[in-house]
Design an enzyme around this catalytic site. Structure first.
Site, mmCIF file in Angstrom:
data_model
loop_
_atom_site.group_PDB
_atom_site.id
_atom_site.type_symbol
_atom_site.label_atom_id
_atom_site.label_comp_id
_atom_site.label_asym_id
_atom_site.label_seq_id
_atom_site.Cartn_x
_atom_site.Cartn_y
_atom_site.Cartn_z
ATOM 1 N N GLU A 51 0.817 -1.220 0.000
ATOM 2 C CA GLU A 51 0.000 0.000 0.000
ATOM 3 C C GLU A 51 0.849 1.268 0.000
ATOM 4 O O GLU A 51 0.451 2.286 -0.580
ATOM 5 C CB GLU A 51 -0.954 0.010 1.201
ATOM 6 N N PHE A 113 -11.857 -6.657 14.054
ATOM 7 C CA PHE A 113 -10.753 -7.157 13.233
ATOM 8 C C PHE A 113 -10.434 -6.166 12.118
ATOM 9 O O PHE A 113 -11.315 -5.737 11.393
ATOM 10 C CB PHE A 113 -11.128 -8.519 12.636
ATOM 11 N N GLN A 114 -9.178 -5.806 12.022
ATOM 12 C CA GLN A 114 -8.665 -4.862 11.026
ATOM 13 C C GLN A 114 -9.381 -3.504 11.091
ATOM 14 O O GLN A 114 -9.626 -2.857 10.077
ATOM 15 C CB GLN A 114 -8.740 -5.450 9.608
ATOM 16 N N LYS A 163 -17.598 -0.639 5.293
ATOM 17 C CA LYS A 163 -17.927 -1.619 4.261
ATOM 18 C C LYS A 163 -19.414 -1.626 3.911
ATOM 19 O O LYS A 163 -19.784 -1.705 2.727
ATOM 20 C CB LYS A 163 -17.482 -3.010 4.699
ATOM 21 N N MET A 468 24.307 9.519 3.182
ATOM 22 C CA MET A 468 24.162 10.849 3.774
ATOM 23 C C MET A 468 24.342 10.803 5.286
ATOM 24 O O MET A 468 24.973 11.698 5.875
ATOM 25 C CB MET A 468 22.802 11.453 3.423
#
Length: 555
Positions: A51, A113-114, A163, A468
């Site tokens: 993602e 969940f999630q 959802k 760096m």
């Protein structure tokens, strides 16, 4: 007509002219992905490997095209994986809409969940964010999100959709997108008059440009302005491309890794004209020592930037392109011959340069990329030495040709952005310049480039160290190289081949041209692993907390 929330979302994307989105599916966005399946002839979905890669790709697409980039992720970890990409876009004022799914309404706030409160997480790093709890609000929310992302100073907007909202039915009526108006309401005749007075009564003007010039596509107006003011032009990292690097007035970057000419000019000028720039710490360094002899004229679209870091003597709030047009209309030709001669003298005395000792040098690689592409490529970078070498040695002539994480400094940004830019600009050659440490952050996105047969080129400046950070350890930490020596046995060219790309190793200068020409002709994803010395450092550099004229050079 009656549509589901998911179908309404896709119809709204079509309204906004979206034809490409970047994302990764999951349970909370299944209804959206089912709608995408039905609309696949209208909207191309690019399946990234992660993602974060989707967010960076949407960002790169937006920077390269000037359109709004769109990314899509599921709830919980899918949404949180977007966060770094959203923050990157926020810091660099990139118009982006991030769409996330969430658990059904009845499960919100119950540690389901999630489930994660992604609007709470992203509140500090978005222009605005929404959670849509009623399908009847969905269309107007999507339309508002796109408007907010583009109006004024651009930036990312997040829309979180539970959802069940994507499954509910409601009436959908299409609408024409609301036209985004330029910010001109704060530009007054008095503002223009005061600015003209400053411009016509100075002897040593210096124009300092930032990313706002590129966002406004104001580079043509800026050239007219600079030539009429008879003033040299320096740039922040984000401003590169806003003024042609081969113009005689251009002095290069200003600040921590700026040229000595730019930094001396800022110190000696009597009028500093900041255009679309925010006086970041990397430009200003020691605040009280910055432009000590100058009056400050600040032109910016965002009133929050005025007097935030550096106090100004006069400012104009508005769209940079519109302000420059109005100034150019009234401004008479100025003559600052002695000052321009002084600038030319400094440019001759203090050119950018590097030691040539027979080994492959990163600066040489960047110079050859510029020459072999005729300066017409879109360049993305990672962060660190690779980024600064690219900024210093590739002569950017046009807006939207350097895509880099300037504000957040996100390692792993470049490859995703490269993919997004190539999708948005298929006619252009897009090249990602990377360090070996950065490349390992998100090298999984090579799979994405191969899947969609994108002709991107990744040039790794491989010094076996976190360059760096190691350079700072060398200069400021008495060479205590704590955890910056990588020297990992990963074979990057073989790794590229494992992903299905082409991979090459370059050890000496003589090999680079031949292999880079092969890459240009390949029309496939190519990785070129350039092995450079671990003690090749970025110069000039200004030590933190010191005045910008106190430049450390390699000598």
């Amino acid at each position: 007509m009656q549509l589901t929330g998911a179908e309404i979302l896709i119809e709204c994307l079509k309204e906004q002219g979206v034809n490409t989105i970047f994302g990764y599916p999951g349970g909370a966005v299944l209804n959206i992905y089912d709608a995408l399946y039905k609309y696949q002839d209208d909207i191309k979905h690019i399946l990234t490997s992660h993602e974060q890669g989707a967010a960076h790709a949407a960002d790169g697409y937006a920077r390269a095209t000037g359109k709004v980039g769109v990314c899509l992720a599921t709830s919980g970890p899918g949404a949180t994986n977007l966060v770094t990409g959203i923050a990157t876009a926020y810091m660099d004022s990139v118009p982006m809409v991030a769409i996330t799914g969430n658990v059904p309404l009845a499960l919100l706030g119950k540690d389901s969940f999630q489930e994660v409160d992604i609007t709470g997480v992203t509140m500090p790093i978005t222009k605005h964010n929404f959670i849509v709890k009623d399908v009847r609000d969905l269309a107007k929310t999507i339309r508002r999100a796109f408007y907010i992302a583009q109006e004024g100073r651009p930036g990312p907007v997040l829309v979180d959709i539970p959802k069940d909202v994507t499954a509910h039915l409601t009436e959908y009526i299409s609408e024409e997108p609301r036209k985004v108006q330029k910010v001109t309401q704060y530009i007054t005749e008095e503002d223009i008059k005061n600015a003209l007075n400053l411009l016509q009564n100075c002897e040593k003007p210096l124009i300092y440009i930032g990313g706002g010039v590129n966002h406004a596509d104001a580079n043509g107006d800026l050239v007219v302005f600079a030539e009429r003011v008879d003033a040299p032009v320096c740039s922040s990292l984000m401003g590169l491309g806003g003024f042609p690097a081969n113009h005689e007035f251009f002095t290069g970057m200003i600040g921590m890794h700026g040229t000595k000419t730019s930094n001396l000019a800022a110190t000696k000028c009597d009028l500093l004209i900041a255009i679309g720039a925010r006086f970041s710490d990397r430009v200003v360094s020691k605040m009280e020592g910055f432009a000590p002899n100058a009056q400050i004229l600040h032109i910016d679209i965002d009133p929050a930037e005025i007097n935030k870091n550096i106090p100004t003597h006069h400012h104009i709030i508005g769209d940079v392109k519109e302000v420059l047009k109005r100034l150019n209309k009234e401004l008479t030709q100025q003559q600052n011959k002695e000052w321009i001669e002084q600038i030319k003298d400094w440019k001759t005395k203090f050119p950018l340069g590097y030691a040539k000792d027979g080994n492959l040098k990163p600066q040489y690689v960047i110079e050859r990329i510029y020459e072999l592409t005729d300066g017409d490529a879109v360049i993305t970078t990672e962060v660190g030495q690779n980024q600064i070498w690219a900024a210093q040695y590739y002569k950017f002539q046009k807006s939207r040709t350097l895509l880099t994480s300037g504000g957040l400094g996100t390692m792993g940004y470049g490859l995703g952005a490269c993919i997004g830019a190539q999708m948005g600009k298929p006619e252009k050659q897009v090249i990602n310049i990377a360090g070996d440490g950065c490349f390992q952050m998100n090298c999984n996105e090579l799979a994405t480039a191969v899947k969609y047969n994108l002709p991107i080129i990744v040039v790794i400046l491989n010094n076996g160290v976190l360059g760096m950070v190691r350079q700072w350890q060398k200069l400021f930490y008495d060479k205590r190289y704590s955890q910056t020596t990588l020297e990992q046995p990963t074979n990057f060219s073989k790794l590229a081949e494992a992903f299905g790309a082409e991979g090459y190793d370059v050890l000496v200068e003589e090999e680079f041209d031949e292999i880079f020409k092969k890459a240009l002709a390949s029309k496939k994803p190519v990785v070129i692993n350039c092995v450079i010395g671990k003690d090749d450092n970025v110069f000039p550099i200004v030590a933190p907390g010191t005045a910008i004229e106190d430049v450390i050079t390699e000598g």
